[in-house]
Design a protein around this motif. Structure first.
Motif, PDB file in Angstrom:
ATOM      1  N   UNK A 107       0.782  -1.230   0.000  1.00 48.33           N
ATOM      2  CA  UNK A 107       0.000   0.000   0.000  1.00 48.33           C
ATOM      3  C   UNK A 107       0.811   1.276   0.000  1.00 48.33           C
ATOM      4  N   UNK A 108       2.133   1.176  -0.163  1.00 48.55           N
ATOM      5  CA  UNK A 108       3.004   2.358  -0.131  1.00 48.55           C
ATOM      6  C   UNK A 108       3.473   2.697  -1.539  1.00 48.55           C
ATOM      7  N   UNK A 109       2.879   3.722  -2.135  1.00 48.52           N
ATOM      8  CA  UNK A 109       3.308   4.156  -3.467  1.00 48.52           C
ATOM      9  C   UNK A 109       4.187   5.393  -3.400  1.00 48.52           C
ATOM     10  N   UNK A 110       4.339   5.960  -2.198  1.00 44.86           N
ATOM     11  CA  UNK A 110       5.112   7.200  -2.076  1.00 44.86           C
ATOM     12  C   UNK A 110       6.613   6.964  -1.970  1.00 44.86           C
ATOM     13  N   UNK A 111       7.018   5.975  -1.188  1.00 45.63           N
ATOM     14  CA  UNK A 111       8.446   5.754  -0.983  1.00 45.63           C
ATOM     15  C   UNK A 111       9.190   5.443  -2.286  1.00 45.63           C
ATOM     16  N   UNK A 112       8.666   4.556  -3.162  1.00 46.59           N
ATOM     17  CA  UNK A 112       9.366   4.328  -4.434  1.00 46.59           C
ATOM     18  C   UNK A 112       9.508   5.595  -5.274  1.00 46.59           C
ATOM     19  N   UNK A 113       8.574   6.547  -5.084  1.00 50.32           N
ATOM     20  CA  UNK A 113       8.668   7.817  -5.807  1.00 50.32           C
ATOM     21  C   UNK A 113       9.955   8.551  -5.459  1.00 50.32           C
ATOM     22  N   UNK A 114      10.323   8.555  -4.183  1.00 54.53           N
ATOM     23  CA  UNK A 114      11.531   9.268  -3.764  1.00 54.53           C
ATOM     24  C   UNK A 114      12.775   8.660  -4.413  1.00 54.53           C
ATOM     25  N   UNK A 115      12.786   7.326  -4.518  1.00 53.77           N
ATOM     26  CA  UNK A 115      13.919   6.667  -5.154  1.00 53.77           C
ATOM     27  C   UNK A 115      14.009   7.049  -6.632  1.00 53.77           C
ATOM     28  N   UNK A 116      12.849   7.133  -7.303  1.00 49.73           N
ATOM     29  CA  UNK A 116      12.828   7.483  -8.729  1.00 49.73           C
ATOM     30  C   UNK A 116      13.275   8.920  -8.965  1.00 49.73           C
ATOM     31  N   UNK A 117      12.827   9.815  -8.106  1.00 52.28           N
ATOM     32  CA  UNK A 117      13.247  11.217  -8.235  1.00 52.28           C
ATOM     33  C   UNK A 117      14.767  11.312  -8.081  1.00 52.28           C
ATOM     34  N   UNK A 118      15.278  10.625  -7.093  1.00 53.00           N
ATOM     35  CA  UNK A 118      16.731  10.607  -6.860  1.00 53.00           C
ATOM     36  C   UNK A 118      17.485  10.104  -8.090  1.00 53.00           C
ATOM     37  N   UNK A 119      17.065   8.956  -8.629  1.00 49.91           N
ATOM     38  CA  UNK A 119      17.792   8.377  -9.760  1.00 49.91           C
ATOM     39  C   UNK A 119      17.601   9.192 -11.033  1.00 49.91           C
ATOM     40  N   UNK A 120      16.429   9.800 -11.206  1.00 53.12           N
ATOM     41  CA  UNK A 120      16.181  10.604 -12.407  1.00 53.12           C
ATOM     42  C   UNK A 120      17.044  11.858 -12.424  1.00 53.12           C
ATOM     43  N   UNK A 121      17.142  12.511 -11.278  1.00 54.57           N
ATOM     44  CA  UNK A 121      17.998  13.701 -11.190  1.00 54.57           C
ATOM     45  C   UNK A 121      19.453  13.318 -11.450  1.00 54.57           C
ATOM     46  N   UNK A 122      19.873  12.189 -10.883  1.00 56.64           N
ATOM     47  CA  UNK A 122      21.232  11.714 -11.130  1.00 56.64           C
ATOM     48  C   UNK A 122      21.450  11.443 -12.611  1.00 56.64           C
ATOM     49  N   UNK A 123      20.455  10.851 -13.251  1.00 59.79           N
ATOM     50  CA  UNK A 123      20.563  10.536 -14.677  1.00 59.79           C
ATOM     51  C   UNK A 123      20.706  11.799 -15.526  1.00 59.79           C
ATOM     52  N   UNK A 124      19.917  12.814 -15.207  1.00 59.00           N
ATOM     53  CA  UNK A 124      19.975  14.071 -15.962  1.00 59.00           C
ATOM     54  C   UNK A 124      21.361  14.706 -15.829  1.00 59.00           C
ATOM     55  N   UNK A 125      21.856  14.773 -14.599  1.00 62.45           N
ATOM     56  CA  UNK A 125      23.169  15.385 -14.362  1.00 62.45           C
ATOM     57  C   UNK A 125      24.263  14.610 -15.101  1.00 62.45           C
ATOM     58  N   UNK A 126      24.230  13.285 -14.990  1.00 65.61           N
ATOM     59  CA  UNK A 126      25.248  12.468 -15.646  1.00 65.61           C
ATOM     60  C   UNK A 126      25.141  12.552 -17.171  1.00 65.61           C
ATOM     61  N   UNK A 127      23.915  12.616 -17.701  1.00 59.34           N
ATOM     62  CA  UNK A 127      23.735  12.794 -19.150  1.00 59.34           C
ATOM     63  C   UNK A 127      24.478  14.026 -19.635  1.00 59.34           C
ATOM     64  N   UNK A 128      24.217  15.132 -18.969  1.00 58.72           N
ATOM     65  CA  UNK A 128      24.809  16.404 -19.391  1.00 58.72           C
ATOM     66  C   UNK A 128      26.331  16.387 -19.242  1.00 58.72           C
ATOM     67  N   UNK A 129      26.807  15.834 -18.136  1.00 61.47           N
ATOM     68  CA  UNK A 129      28.250  15.804 -17.892  1.00 61.47           C
ATOM     69  C   UNK A 129      28.968  14.901 -18.900  1.00 61.47           C
ATOM     70  N   UNK A 130      28.447  13.679 -19.096  1.00 57.89           N
ATOM     71  CA  UNK A 130      29.132  12.708 -19.948  1.00 57.89           C
ATOM     72  C   UNK A 130      29.048  13.057 -21.431  1.00 57.89           C
ATOM     73  N   UNK A 131      27.941  13.687 -21.841  1.00 57.05           N
ATOM     74  CA  UNK A 131      27.786  14.020 -23.258  1.00 57.05           C
ATOM     75  C   UNK A 131      28.436  15.356 -23.595  1.00 57.05           C
TER      76      UNK A 131
END
Length: 468
Positions: free
Chosen positions: A163-187
């Motif tokens: 019944x917990x749909x909120x906690x996985x959201x925090x993990x996704x936000x964390x990984x998505x922000x990391x992905x955006x930063x790494x995309x810009x840096x590596x490319x």
């Protein structure tokens, strides 16, 4: 329970439960789609349309390889929700501990297959020679993240089943922000092109898995690593495979049909591949509310099947269909009014922008049909009717292959046939899903739950099974 809040969906307002559960899922799924969206935008704007086409040509193949392990994660979540609805805490623990073994083993096997098979599949799909080397590099790097994303999804599916749909959201936000930063840096900074965006995705996926596991181990007692956790219960392994394999096969068949359609797209050249990549990314974003409602329904129906509350399952279906209808009408207006602006976010080439805008006007009137695939299908899966997953997968395969070949054979629509095929397939599949729901076949899951409860010597009231 270590300060961990669970949600019992077997009591209270179905609409309230579904909406509250869906909202974090929508936000989370949108962030998850940023993995692909940002990859496409960065390579399209900073590397060029050929690189965008190279990433796009891998979309269906990525879906194929990742879907095989996603299905097993969902199977774990369904079983957890059933055991939670039945108030069987020991069953929850055994399900999660057995899942470690199942998900890790399958992910490693799929990773090895994907790495070595990817170049062969790309050539079979007639990937344009100008982009095939970049496509091979991209797919080989991204497939190394299969284990990470599967383990994350296993944790997330289990938390949602409770019944917990909120906690996985925090993990996704964390990984998505990391992905955006790494995309810009590596490319931009390291000029790594498509390999850079692929590597950014893989790193972000493993980071989200590590964070999710640390949280679950510290806060949810069902995840505790005991000696028993390293000895999977084979009865539960079999149940997870029974529920998860049909879902994996469903997703893999859908992915295979997308691969066939991708081959048709590739045959029309680089501009059509780029336009199809743009519309696919936009449609993936549009699908997230449908997907989120479906995930909410999977947990909601799973808990209520475990609690043997059929009427609540039916009510949840009706209310979810209403939400889908309202959102679909809104999205049609958005695509017709802002479709060209949305397309321009991905690439600056005017021909590709105009092509993708017209394509969005072709597919958007069928968004309701798309949504009405997710609603009944997810409800059926949550109820344990995963056997229908095979029928659903076969339907999508038949639709994409038959429609695309039919339109090509008779010379209908030209290159627009790829988007007409997508729309027709959505319509066909939604009809089949609705027919399955109204047949009432999914309610046999209640009978299976009764058998399980008798085995555990729990109280089992008799329930009359009626058609939906």
């Amino acid at each position: 329970m270590k300060n961990y809040k669970i949600v019992d969906m077997t009591v209270g307002s179905p609409l309230k439960h579904i909406l509250i559960f869906t909202i974090p899922l929508v936000i989370g799924n949108i962030f998850q789609q940023l993995y692909n969206m940002v990859d496409s935008i960065v390579v399209g704007q900073y590397v060029g349309k050929a690189a965008l086409a190279a990433v796009g040509a891998c979309g269906s193949m990525n879906f194929l390889f990742f879907s095989l392990s996603f299905g097993l994660s969902n199977g774990v979540g369904i079983l957890v929700s059933h055991r939670f609805g039945a108030k069987d805490e020991e069953g929850i623990r055994k399900t999660i501990s057995s899942a470690y073994f199942v998900l890790t083993t399958v992910s490693l096997i799929i990773t090895a297959i994907a790495f070595f098979l990817a170049p062969v599949l790309l050539r079979l799909l007639d990937t344009p020679s100008s982009i095939i080397n970049d496509s091979i590099s991209y797919i080989r790097v991204t497939c190394l993240g299969i284990l990470g994303i599967t383990l994350y999804n296993g944790v997330a599916a289990s938390l949602r089943a409770l019944g917990d749909s909120r906690t996985p959201l925090y993990f996704l936000i964390f990984s998505s922000i990391m992905n955006i930063v790494l995309d810009l840096v590596l490319v931009i900074n390291f000029n790594m092109g498509v390999v850079g965006v692929a590597l950014a995705t893989v790193i972000s996926q493993y980071a989200s898995a590590v964070v999710a596991f640390i949280y679950a181990f510290r806060n949810v007692e069902y995840f505790e690593l005991t000696k028993e956790a390293f000895k999977p219960d084979m009865d539960y392994v079999k149940q997870e495979i029974r529920l998860g394999v049909p879902l994996s096969l469903q997703s893999s068949m859908i992915a295979f049909s997308c691969l066939v359609l991708q081959g048709v797209v590739n045959s029309f050249g680089e501009n059509v591949v780029a336009a199809f990549t743009i519309t696919s990314r936009v449609e993936q974003l549009v699908q997230q509310p449908y997907n989120s409602i479906g995930t909410a329904l999977m947990t909601y129906s799973g808990q209520n099947i475990g609690a043997r509350k059929i009427d609540r399952v039916k009510k949840g279906f009706r209310q979810s269909a209403g939400i889908v209808a309202v959102f679909s009408v809104l999205m049609i207006a958005v695509m017709y009014i802002f479709g060209k602006n949305i397309s321009g976010i991905f690439v600056s080439d005017s021909e590709v922008i105009n092509m993708s805008y017209t394509a969005l006007k072709i597919t958007s009137p069928f968004y309701f049909a798309l949504g009405m695939i997710y609603v009944p299908r997810s409800l059926l899966n949550g109820c344990g009717d995963t056997g229908f997953a095979m029928i659903n997968g076969i339907t999508e395969v038949a639709g994409r292959i038959l429609f695309s070949q039919l339109f090509l054979y008779f010379g209908l629509f030209g290159f627009w046939s790829v988007w007409v095929t997508t729309s027709a397939t959505w319509a066909l599949t939604s009809v089949v899903c609705m027919m399955r729901f109204f047949s009432g076949a999914w309610m046999r899951g209640v009978k299976e739950e009764q058998v399980y409860r008798r085995k555990l010597k729990l109280s089992v009231p008799n329930i009359a099974i009626k058609r939906a």
